[in-house]
Design a protein around this motif. Structure first.
Motif, short mmCIF file in Angstrom:
data_model
loop_
_atom_site.label_atom_id
_atom_site.label_comp_id
_atom_site.label_asym_id
_atom_site.label_seq_id
_atom_site.Cartn_x
_atom_site.Cartn_y
_atom_site.Cartn_z
N PHE A 99 0.84 -1.21 0.00
CA PHE A 99 0.00 0.00 0.00
C PHE A 99 0.87 1.25 0.00
N ALA A 100 1.96 1.23 0.77
CA ALA A 100 2.83 2.41 0.88
C ALA A 100 3.51 2.72 -0.46
N ARG A 101 3.78 1.67 -1.25
CA ARG A 101 4.37 1.90 -2.58
C ARG A 101 3.34 2.49 -3.53
N HIS A 102 2.08 2.11 -3.36
CA HIS A 102 1.01 2.57 -4.24
C HIS A 102 -0.21 2.91 -3.38
N PRO A 103 -0.18 4.05 -2.69
CA PRO A 103 -1.31 4.38 -1.81
C PRO A 103 -2.61 4.47 -2.61
N LYS A 104 -3.69 4.10 -1.97
CA LYS A 104 -5.01 4.15 -2.63
C LYS A 104 -6.04 4.55 -1.60
N TRP A 105 -7.17 5.02 -2.07
CA TRP A 105 -8.23 5.38 -1.14
C TRP A 105 -8.87 4.15 -0.53
N ILE A 106 -9.14 4.24 0.76
CA ILE A 106 -9.94 3.22 1.45
C ILE A 106 -11.10 3.98 2.09
N ALA A 107 -12.32 3.49 1.89
CA ALA A 107 -13.50 4.24 2.36
C ALA A 107 -14.42 3.36 3.18
N ARG A 121 -2.60 6.90 11.40
CA ARG A 121 -1.44 6.64 12.25
C ARG A 121 -0.21 6.30 11.40
N LEU A 122 -0.46 5.60 10.28
CA LEU A 122 0.64 5.24 9.36
C LEU A 122 1.03 6.41 8.46
N GLY A 123 0.18 7.47 8.45
CA GLY A 123 0.54 8.65 7.67
C GLY A 123 -0.21 8.79 6.36
N TYR A 124 -1.40 8.21 6.26
CA TYR A 124 -2.17 8.28 5.02
C TYR A 124 -3.58 8.79 5.27
N GLU A 125 -4.04 9.58 4.31
CA GLU A 125 -5.44 9.98 4.32
C GLU A 125 -6.32 8.79 3.93
#
Lengths: 301, 301
Positions: A99-107, A121-125
């Motif tokens: 996920f960190a290599r290719h961040p994506k939206w999670i809803a 907490r991991l640093g992602y919106e």
């Protein structure tokens, strides 16, 4: 500043995954049709239609499904199927390096607050918004449209009417929050989010008022209220009470603790377990203005 | 090693204080008679008969009452009137410096788990045991006698029959625990207790099985199970369930998480919201032996 996953574009592939309560194929049909109508290609994870008691399959299956979608760079967003309970059972088994290599939206929301907070907490919106199970709910068009705009990177802003308990002021800070019970359940874990300098939003459903009070005391005792930039209070739907009434509504309870401090507070914000459940981007810097005319929230950038 | 308050002696003065739910004078009559029969002089705090919605008076009154009993060196023990809810609302307002000069026994359970844990965190033993409200409950003679023995410094040991989920072994460690919901509610606060190397005991009442699971996940995610010396599981009374059954009993849920580790575990231990609720001294080093013949717990010194 948390990392913003890339906005969706027509033709992108998205997955629907059940991290919590089970859903049937029929219950996903409307979401598939709507997402397809947005120009997206929809993949149903193996958790969809899987069953293990209340859950969308055993922990191993749900974790494997979500892991696969996190790891697959061709999946550009994960829409959670439904809340209920089960996300915290699998969250520590997930590996976010793909996920960190290719961040994506999670809803998602409700039980998915666990994922929203863990990602922050991991640093992602991530997006706190309606889930596949309720894409076609009556009166939910505006909520769904807000989710679409958030996913596609279009601008959004929200307003709410004035509420007698509102505390006026302006705040700027990253959004954090979700379901109060889940926030309590994340305290002290690897998914627990700092709230200092942030705008906290809260919602819950079917909670005893006594327990709402107890959870507010808990939030306050862990220092999570003291240094807030602002507070947004959404729906506290279907409150339960004891034989001896608690004597305060959920909003009055929250007011008791919020007024110990000086940040602005807005009640009746359209977020939570009702059709008016606007997509909020967890981790996104927002500006909250609470005044005599009502509440306005917009992203600060 | 936590500090042991002095044992009671006949002629000592003890106070009954309501830190949580309100009680009537009539509801305290049996406790007053029984404590007097033990040779003690009984003081009823101002919280007894005070009312504020569900509470034994407003927070200020309950805090002031308990503070007065903590500070008064002539009061040699505080027996909590009743559980319910309310103790966490006042705990951070209390000053334990007078108590530290003249430690005394404090006894209670359920909501009083907050005080038990707070005192242990401060370095003092306290008693998890029956409260004034249920001193005369049917079938409660043995529980009451165990409280008397604990207060007067007499030796106690407890046993429980074998249970099919028990995990055999021997553990030595200080006792810590109480009501599972309260333990969750204390996580990350000034009342939160370390559990590493200790024997944890758990009980709860009227909880949804889903929520028991969620709280166990929470305990586990905060590392509170991993390094236990042993686990004692008491009553999980009147469990609630969802329309789709959870599929496990409370004991089966606890077993799921306990068996990730290797400490001994004993179920059906006589502690919790039923007449068999033996006094446990929080912070006291105990030896737990779980074997084919059943469970035995005795203090290690």
């Amino acid at each position: 500043m948390p990392i913003t996953p890339p906005a969706l574009r027509p033709g992108d592939q998205v997955a629907i995954v059940g991290t919590a309560r089970k859903v049937s194929f029929e219950e996903m049909a409307a979401a598939v049709e709507i997402l397809t109508g947005w120009g997206l290609r929809v993949v149903l994870g193996e958790s969809i239609t899987a069953e293990h008691h209340q859950f969308a399959g055993p922990d191993e299956l749900r974790a494997r499904d979500l892991q696969q979608q996190l790891d697959n760079p061709d999946i550009r967003a994960v829409i959670c199927a439904r809340g209920g309970y089960g996300t915290t059972r699998i969250i520590d088994q997930l590996d976010f390096s793909g996920f960190a290599r290719h961040p994506k939206w999670i809803a998602g929301f409700s039980d998915i607050t666990a994922l929203n907070c863990h990602l922050l907490r991991l640093g992602y919106e991530s997006i706190h918004g309606v889930m596949a199970f309720i894409f076609n709910q009556t009166g939910g068009d505006e909520s769904l449209e807000s989710l679409r705009r958030a996913l596609f990177g279009e601008s959004v802003s929200y307003s709410a009417p004035a509420h007698p308990l509102n505390r006026f002021g302006t705040a700027v800070g990253e959004l954090v929050g979700g379901n109060l019970s889940l926030l309590q359940n994340l305290t002290g874990t690897a998914s627990d989010c700092p709230t200092a300098g942030r705008i906290l939003f809260l919602e819950d459903i079917a909670e005893y008022l006594m327990n709402v009070d107890r959870m507010l005391v808990h939030l306050d005792r862990t220092g999570k209220l003291r240094d807030l930039a602002g507070l947004l209070v959404g729906h506290f739907t279907d409150p339960q009470d004891n034989a001896i009434p608690f004597g305060q509504t959920a909003y009055e309870i929250i007011d008791t603790y919020a007024r110990k401090y000086n940040f602005p507070v807005a009640y009746s914000f359209p977020v939570g377990h009702e059709p008016q459940n606007m997509a909020l981007i967890c981790g996104r810097r927002a500006r909250l203005v609470v005044g005599a005319q009502g509440t306005r929230l917009e992203y600060a950038d």
